[in-house]
Design a protein around this motif. Structure first.
Motif, PDB file in Angstrom:
ATOM      1  N   ASN A   1      11.572   6.649   2.792  1.00 30.61           N
ATOM      2  CA  ASN A   1      12.894   7.231   3.066  1.00 30.61           C
ATOM      3  C   ASN A   1      13.951   6.613   2.151  1.00 30.61           C
ATOM      4  O   ASN A   1      13.924   5.415   1.867  1.00 30.61           O
ATOM      5  N   LYS A   2      14.874   7.461   1.715  1.00 26.85           N
ATOM      6  CA  LYS A   2      15.965   6.978   0.868  1.00 26.85           C
ATOM      7  C   LYS A   2      17.250   7.726   1.225  1.00 26.85           C
ATOM      8  O   LYS A   2      17.267   8.949   1.284  1.00 26.85           O
ATOM      9  N   ARG A   3      18.303   6.960   1.467  1.00 27.20           N
ATOM     10  CA  ARG A   3      19.608   7.561   1.718  1.00 27.20           C
ATOM     11  C   ARG A   3      20.388   7.646   0.410  1.00 27.20           C
ATOM     12  O   ARG A   3      20.441   6.681  -0.344  1.00 27.20           O
TER      13      ARG A   3
ATOM     14  N   HIS B   1       9.180   8.905  -3.804  1.00 28.27           N
ATOM     15  CA  HIS B   1       7.958   8.166  -4.095  1.00 28.27           C
ATOM     16  C   HIS B   1       8.151   6.675  -3.836  1.00 28.27           C
ATOM     17  O   HIS B   1       9.151   6.082  -4.256  1.00 28.27           O
ATOM     18  N   CYS B   2       7.194   6.099  -3.128  1.00 24.74           N
ATOM     19  CA  CYS B   2       7.257   4.669  -2.800  1.00 24.74           C
ATOM     20  C   CYS B   2       7.205   3.847  -4.087  1.00 24.74           C
ATOM     21  O   CYS B   2       6.320   4.048  -4.937  1.00 24.74           O
ATOM     22  N   THR B   3       8.136   2.935  -4.241  1.00 28.09           N
ATOM     23  CA  THR B   3       8.185   2.112  -5.462  1.00 28.09           C
ATOM     24  C   THR B   3       7.130   1.025  -5.464  1.00 28.09           C
ATOM     25  O   THR B   3       6.799   0.482  -6.523  1.00 28.09           O
TER      26      THR B   3
ATOM     27  N   ALA C   1      -4.354   0.436   1.885  1.00 28.75           N
ATOM     28  CA  ALA C   1      -3.151   1.217   2.177  1.00 28.75           C
ATOM     29  C   ALA C   1      -1.901   0.398   1.905  1.00 28.75           C
ATOM     30  O   ALA C   1      -1.827  -0.781   2.246  1.00 28.75           O
ATOM     31  N   CYS C   2      -0.935   1.043   1.270  1.00 28.52           N
ATOM     32  CA  CYS C   2       0.328   0.372   0.983  1.00 28.52           C
ATOM     33  C   CYS C   2       1.047   0.079   2.296  1.00 28.52           C
ATOM     34  O   CYS C   2       1.318   0.994   3.083  1.00 28.52           O
ATOM     35  N   ALA C   3       1.326  -1.185   2.542  1.00 25.21           N
ATOM     36  CA  ALA C   3       1.959  -1.571   3.803  1.00 25.21           C
ATOM     37  C   ALA C   3       3.396  -1.078   3.887  1.00 25.21           C
ATOM     38  O   ALA C   3       3.906  -0.827   4.981  1.00 25.21           O
ATOM     39  N   HIS C   4       4.037  -0.902   2.743  1.00 21.00           N
ATOM     40  CA  HIS C   4       5.446  -0.505   2.755  1.00 21.00           C
ATOM     41  C   HIS C   4       5.622   0.939   3.218  1.00 21.00           C
ATOM     42  O   HIS C   4       6.534   1.239   3.997  1.00 21.00           O
ATOM     43  N   CYS C   5       4.756   1.848   2.754  1.00 21.81           N
ATOM     44  CA  CYS C   5       4.882   3.264   3.115  1.00 21.81           C
ATOM     45  C   CYS C   5       3.796   3.719   4.082  1.00 21.81           C
ATOM     46  O   CYS C   5       3.669   4.918   4.342  1.00 21.81           O
ATOM     47  N   GLN C   6       2.973   2.776   4.582  1.00 25.14           N
ATOM     48  CA  GLN C   6       1.890   3.083   5.522  1.00 25.14           C
ATOM     49  C   GLN C   6       0.874   4.072   4.935  1.00 25.14           C
ATOM     50  O   GLN C   6       0.295   4.882   5.651  1.00 25.14           O
TER      51      GLN C   6
END
Length: 364
Positions: A215-217, A151-153, A204-209
């Motif tokens: 993405n998270k590693r 989930h986008c923070t 729209a959230c610019a970070h997650c489009q």
């Protein structure tokens, strides 16, 4: 009714690659986007056609059906007509985790201008892991790096920021509906994100489009139990992709591959190996040492042993994943003939032939 030509809509050749289709879609979507052309009904209609064409041609299965049957809007492929009054072939697993109630209820509810975000379970992930033969027998704790969707923070997984400005729904691409076709059934239902309006409120959230996921590693440790084999899957709960709309995560599956061993082969829980023995050991019998997965072990060779004969070492095989048991170890012996160079040895062999005139090629 004239069938739509999705390739012509996107302005690409029928043999266009996926990257060419996506590139054409992005170019046309920017040109006809309703936010760029407010109040222009023709641009809005064109944008919906572009979105529908992209939705079909960017999906390999949908594209195959479209290329074969000409249109997906007309319902079903020829071989997918009604063959009876049952529901043969209907895959209810597609609606697991409580989604069945949500989907069928959406058939009958009125389209609402307010978005109704329905949490969905995230997708499962697979990670191939190659280990050595002895690691598969003994087990290990592996450290692996994975890339997963979380989930986008920045927007708490919603895909939008706190704004009243409307935009095209990213889930249904403005159509207001989602559909799914399985054999003779085509299920169409109201988009769970926009409520069927094709529009959602919020920037729209610019970070997650606008996807609500990022993405998270991660580096995690996974316990590989003893006894795994090629194709074994180890489930790590909750380490798959997190779900849209704040839904729960899927699972991670570690898929095992095992490198060959120079001495041992494995079939199920049994181990197989070969050893050479001398003519004297085969004829007179002997005790020999053999290599096992636990180290060296003693094995009795009875008198008169033939080349290719197999002997079993009980409980010396691989650990079983089904319980606290082990397979067996089968040892195949091969008689190694000596190199006879001196005359004394040759004379002894001639004497042996005179005393034992049996011919193995003659049946008794």
């Amino acid at each position: 009714m004239v069938k739509e030509d999705f390739y012509k809509t996107l302005g690409v050749d029928r043999k266009a690659s996926l990257s060419q289709i996506k590139k054409a879609y992005r170019r046309l979507a920017r040109k006809y986007h309703p936010d760029i052309n407010p109040g222009d009904k023709e641009s809005e209609r064109k944008f919906k056609e572009i979105a529908e064409a992209h939705n079909v041609l960017s999906n390999p299965e949908k594209r195959r059906q479209y290329d074969q049957y000409g249109s997906l809007r007309e319902g079903f492929a020829p071989e997918e007509r009604f063959s009876g009054f049952g529901f043969e072939g209907f895959d209810s697993s597609r609606f697991a985790e409580g989604n069945l109630r949500d989907i069928f209820s959406s058939f009958f509810r009125q389209k609402s201008a307010e978005p109704t975000i329905q949490p969905q379970k995230g997708a499962d992930l697979q990670y191939p892991l190659t280990i050595s033969f002895m690691e598969s027998i003994k087990g290990l704790t592996a450290t692996i790096g994975i890339l997963r969707r979380v989930h986008c923070t920045h927007c708490a997984g919603k895909g939008v920021l706190g704004s009243i400005k409307e935009r095209v729904c990213p889930q249904c691409e403005g159509s207001g509906e989602s559909s799914f076709m399985k054999r003779f059934m085509k299920l169409s239902f109201v988009c769970s994100l926009c409520g069927g309006t094709g529009r959602v409120k919020g920037e729209a959230c610019a970070h997650c489009q606008g996807e609500g996921l990022d993405n998270k590693r991660e580096t995690i440790k996974v316990k590989i139990p003893q006894g795994v084999d090629i194709g074994s899957k180890i489930r790590v709960a909750g380490k798959g992709n997190e779900g849209p709309g704040g839904g729960p995560p899927g699972d991670l599956y570690i898929v095992i591959n095992v490198t060959p061993h120079p001495l041992f082969t494995r079939k199920g829980d049994n181990i197989y190996s070969q050893i050479p023995i001398t003519v004297a050991e085969a004829a007179l019998g002997a005790k020999v040492e053999v290599e096992t997965i636990d180290g060296r072990a003693s094995m009795r060779i009875p008198p008169g042993t033939q080349s290719g004969q197999k002997f079993r070492l009980r409980g010396k095989g691989a650990p079983s994943l089904r319980g606290n048991t082990r397979g067996d170890h089968f040892v195949e012996v091969n008689i190694a003939l000596p190199r006879v160079l001196d005359e004394r040895s040759k004379e002894l062999l001639r004497e042996f032939v005179r005393l034992n005139p049996d011919n193995p090629r003659v049946r008794p």
